[in-house]
Design an enzyme around this catalytic site. Structure first.
Site, PDB file in Angstrom:
ATOM      1  N   LYS A  22       0.799  -1.335   0.085  1.00  0.00           N
ATOM      2  CA  LYS A  22      -0.165  -0.085   0.108  1.00  0.00           C
ATOM      3  C   LYS A  22       0.773   1.244   0.048  1.00  0.00           C
ATOM      4  O   LYS A  22       0.738   2.050  -0.743  1.00  0.00           O
ATOM      5  CB  LYS A  22      -0.818   0.037   1.327  1.00  0.00           C
ATOM      6  CG  LYS A  22      -1.583   1.336   1.364  1.00  0.00           C
ATOM      7  CD  LYS A  22      -2.206   1.515   2.909  1.00  0.00           C
ATOM      8  CE  LYS A  22      -1.295   1.684   4.048  1.00  0.00           C
ATOM      9  NZ  LYS A  22      -1.098   3.230   4.524  1.00  0.00           N
ATOM     10  N   ASN A  23       2.039   1.228   0.752  1.00  0.00           N
ATOM     11  CA  ASN A  23       2.560   2.643   1.041  1.00  0.00           C
ATOM     12  C   ASN A  23       3.825   2.801  -0.172  1.00  0.00           C
ATOM     13  O   ASN A  23       4.273   3.661  -0.397  1.00  0.00           O
ATOM     14  CB  ASN A  23       3.410   2.487   2.541  1.00  0.00           C
ATOM     15  CG  ASN A  23       2.422   2.542   3.557  1.00  0.00           C
ATOM     16  OD1 ASN A  23       1.169   3.197   2.992  1.00  0.00           O
ATOM     17  ND2 ASN A  23       2.987   2.618   4.792  1.00  0.00           N
ATOM     18  N   ARG A  92      -4.121  11.000   4.409  1.00  0.00           N
ATOM     19  CA  ARG A  92      -3.064  11.828   4.565  1.00  0.00           C
ATOM     20  C   ARG A  92      -2.215  11.676   3.270  1.00  0.00           C
ATOM     21  O   ARG A  92      -1.474  12.699   2.754  1.00  0.00           O
ATOM     22  CB  ARG A  92      -2.089  11.924   5.581  1.00  0.00           C
ATOM     23  CG  ARG A  92      -2.816  11.970   6.977  1.00  0.00           C
ATOM     24  CD  ARG A  92      -2.043  11.343   7.928  1.00  0.00           C
ATOM     25  NE  ARG A  92      -0.935  12.743   7.952  1.00  0.00           N
ATOM     26  CZ  ARG A  92      -0.840  13.804   8.661  1.00  0.00           C
ATOM     27  NH1 ARG A  92      -2.068  14.117   9.092  1.00  0.00           N
ATOM     28  NH2 ARG A  92      -0.155  14.639   8.432  1.00  0.00           N
ATOM     29  N   CYS A 116      -4.843  13.300  13.399  1.00  0.00           N
ATOM     30  CA  CYS A 116      -4.699  11.760  12.955  1.00  0.00           C
ATOM     31  C   CYS A 116      -4.631  11.090  14.242  1.00  0.00           C
ATOM     32  O   CYS A 116      -4.368  11.403  15.240  1.00  0.00           O
ATOM     33  CB  CYS A 116      -3.499  11.723  12.057  1.00  0.00           C
ATOM     34  SG  CYS A 116      -3.096  10.057  11.861  1.00  0.00           S
ATOM     35  N   ARG A 121       1.242  14.716  13.258  1.00  0.00           N
ATOM     36  CA  ARG A 121       1.731  14.447  11.669  1.00  0.00           C
ATOM     37  C   ARG A 121       1.437  15.693  10.704  1.00  0.00           C
ATOM     38  O   ARG A 121       0.729  15.722   9.974  1.00  0.00           O
ATOM     39  CB  ARG A 121       0.713  13.358  11.015  1.00  0.00           C
ATOM     40  CG  ARG A 121       0.966  12.072  12.122  1.00  0.00           C
ATOM     41  CD  ARG A 121       0.392  10.847  11.216  1.00  0.00           C
ATOM     42  NE  ARG A 121       0.961  10.463  10.117  1.00  0.00           N
ATOM     43  CZ  ARG A 121       0.558   9.397   9.316  1.00  0.00           C
ATOM     44  NH1 ARG A 121      -0.657   8.891   9.462  1.00  0.00           N
ATOM     45  NH2 ARG A 121       1.062   9.047   8.184  1.00  0.00           N
ATOM     46  N   ASP A 307       5.154   0.982  11.979  1.00  0.00           N
ATOM     47  CA  ASP A 307       3.903   0.213  11.625  1.00  0.00           C
ATOM     48  C   ASP A 307       3.954  -1.283  11.924  1.00  0.00           C
ATOM     49  O   ASP A 307       3.037  -1.683  12.001  1.00  0.00           O
ATOM     50  CB  ASP A 307       4.172   0.259  10.118  1.00  0.00           C
ATOM     51  CG  ASP A 307       3.948   1.843   9.334  1.00  0.00           C
ATOM     52  OD1 ASP A 307       3.256   2.646  10.571  1.00  0.00           O
ATOM     53  OD2 ASP A 307       3.953   1.834   8.167  1.00  0.00           O
ATOM     54  N   ARG A 399      -8.407  -0.169   5.245  1.00  0.00           N
ATOM     55  CA  ARG A 399      -7.501   0.387   4.559  1.00  0.00           C
ATOM     56  C   ARG A 399      -6.258  -0.018   4.023  1.00  0.00           C
ATOM     57  O   ARG A 399      -5.532   0.555   2.899  1.00  0.00           O
ATOM     58  CB  ARG A 399      -7.025   1.701   5.402  1.00  0.00           C
ATOM     59  CG  ARG A 399      -8.323   2.557   5.865  1.00  0.00           C
ATOM     60  CD  ARG A 399      -7.802   3.739   6.636  1.00  0.00           C
ATOM     61  NE  ARG A 399      -6.817   4.592   5.950  1.00  0.00           N
ATOM     62  CZ  ARG A 399      -6.436   5.638   6.611  1.00  0.00           C
ATOM     63  NH1 ARG A 399      -6.918   6.277   7.710  1.00  0.00           N
ATOM     64  NH2 ARG A 399      -5.555   6.513   5.679  1.00  0.00           N
TER      65      ARG A 399
END
Ligand code: EPZ
Length: 424
Positions: A22-23, A92, A116, A121, A307, A399
């Site tokens: 995802k990132n 974001r 957030c 952030r 994470d 997500r």
């Protein structure tokens, strides 16, 4: 709103495939805006954040067709240069369109994201980077407005109060590809997503050296061309699966992953007594005994990722001693602690360190996800807890984890998704 219902206590066994990251997908989709024409991304995870980014690109005027893990983007000669609050507040990473729009069209208007669940952030480092490249940046009516007829290469140091920034590094690197002259980004983040984005940009014709190291050099070019690019496997999903296997004392082979991207996670799990064999694109995880406690502080890559902090904490709840896990990157990333304690864990917070006294077993209870990784940690805990755990607010998990309940079910977990009607 959906919830997961988990009947815990079943060991995970078998093989499972990791989805694309995802990132890495989010900046890659934004990077495609730098070149008019058709770009194609593959190994794209079908997760909510990617769908949100797709919606943003459509609003900007790009054509996007997706299916079977591929996304085809048709980027026109002109785009709308505004990312509205309605989308940015949901995600974001919408911020990633700032650099490409500014570099290509000389202007961008992007809503400020606001607060957030895991910390304040801010986006000041992104803006500092754009200003260093010659942009005029103002904040008006909750929006960042950036303008520059032509960005100019510069030396930019992106160190912030919490260390390096993945997002600012990638955003400034994308903007610099079309700046006039050379840019040097110092204190750059070294996360694999930075190198992966640079690889895509290079395929588009960008001239970048050093991505994946603390110093990145970019020589601006006049224009970029569309490209085809395969996204790297998701290293956080890989680590999350490793934690899920370890807590259930199972044995699973994780396929289509990058062991070299999860070195710190492998190291910590081995210290905890998990057996791990890493091969070419695969990792076998086996845990048969009670885990040993570990002491660890999260750190930017190649350190142990923030994470994975919540998932490691879940794992340590049943270790045979006292573990200590320190969060250094986000000031508020412990919302999962009271929820894990509802499952019978014994965790107390001392400043930014969670002290976890291992208990013999967790017991199922209703709990609530507060962010993506917190929700994953609660699912992991629920897989090991005796009896039934119900994890609500699973939209957080959706997500970033593709088909997670299906993947876990295939490995033998008893987990199902239940649609919960919204309260009246
Ligand atoms: C990325 O967020 C990831 N998101 C996050 O993953 C991850 O937790 C984070 O990097 C750290 O690894 C994506 O890739 C889409 P940062 P990002 O800028 O880029 C501070 C997940 O669960 N900072 O590296 O937004 C910031 O507040 C998500 O998948 C500033 O002070 O994170 C933090 O303390 C959550 N000013 C630190 O730097 C800025 O302008 C690192 O943040 C930017 C950041």
């Amino acid at each position: 709103m959906d919830k997961f219902v988990i009947d815990g206590g079943r060991e995970l066994t078998g093989t499972v495939r990791v989805s694309g990251a995802k990132n890495a997908a989010l900046p890659a989709l934004a990077a495609c805006l730098l070149a008019p024409g058709r770009s194609v991304l593959s190994n794209v995870p079908n997760v909510m954040d990617v769908r949100t980014m797709r919606r943003l690109l459509l609003r900007l005027g790009a054509g996007v067709v997706s299916g079977d893990g591929r996304m085809t983007l048709d980027v026109p000669a002109a785009l709308k240069c505004e990312a509205e609050y309605e989308i940015v507040k949901q995600m974001r990473a919408s911020y990633y369109v700032l650099g490409p729009l500014l570099a290509r069209f000389g202007r961008a208007r992007v809503s400020l994201p606001g607060g957030c669940a895991i910390g304040a952030r801010p986006v000041d480092l992104h803006l500092r980077g754009m200003e260093a490249l010659g942009a005029r940046v103002t904040i008006v009516h909750g929006y960042v407005q950036a303008e520059a007829r032509q960005l100019r290469g510069a030396r930019v140091n992106l160190a912030g109060p919490h260390g390096v920034s993945v997002g600012a590094t990638i955003n400034v690197m994308m903007a610099a590809t079309l700046a006039r002259g050379a840019t040097v980004i110092e204190s750059a983040a070294m996360e694999p997503e930075v190198a992966a984005t640079a690889e895509l940009l290079a395929a588009m014709g960008a001239r970048i050296e050093g991505a994946g190291t603390p110093v990145i050099s970019v020589e601006g070019v006049d224009g970029l061309r569309p490209a085809e690019h395969r996204l790297v496997p998701d290293r956080i999903e890989t680590g999350s699966l490793m934690a899920a296997v370890a807590i259930t004392r199972g044995c699973v082979t994780i396929e289509d992953c990058r062991p070299d991207h999860v070195g710190a996670v492998i190291d910590v799990l081995r210290r905890a007594g998990v057996k791990i064999a890493a091969g070419d694109g695969m990792i076998t995880v086996e845990a048969r005994r009670r885990l040993r406690p570990v002491e660890i502080a999260v750190a930017p890559y190649p350190g142990f990722p923030t994470d994975m902090q919540a998932q490691l904490l879940a794992l340590m709840t049943v270790s045979g001693g006292i573990a200590a896990v320190t969060e250094t990157i986000f000031e508020n990333r412990f919302m999962h602690v009271p929820e894990l304690n509802r499952l019978g864990a014994d965790i107390r917070l001392e400043g930014n360190t969670a002290i976890v006294r291992g208990v013999p077993a967790l017991t199922g209870a209703p709990v609530m996800g507060s962010d993506l990784r917190a929700a994953a940690a609660l699912v992991i805990a629920g897989l090991a807890a005796q009896g039934r755990t119900e994890v609500s607010r699973i939209y957080h998990l959706d997500r970033g984890y593709e088909n997670w309940e299906r993947k876990l079910r295939k490995l033998g977990a008893r987990i199902r998704r239940v649609h919960q009607p919204m309260p009246a």
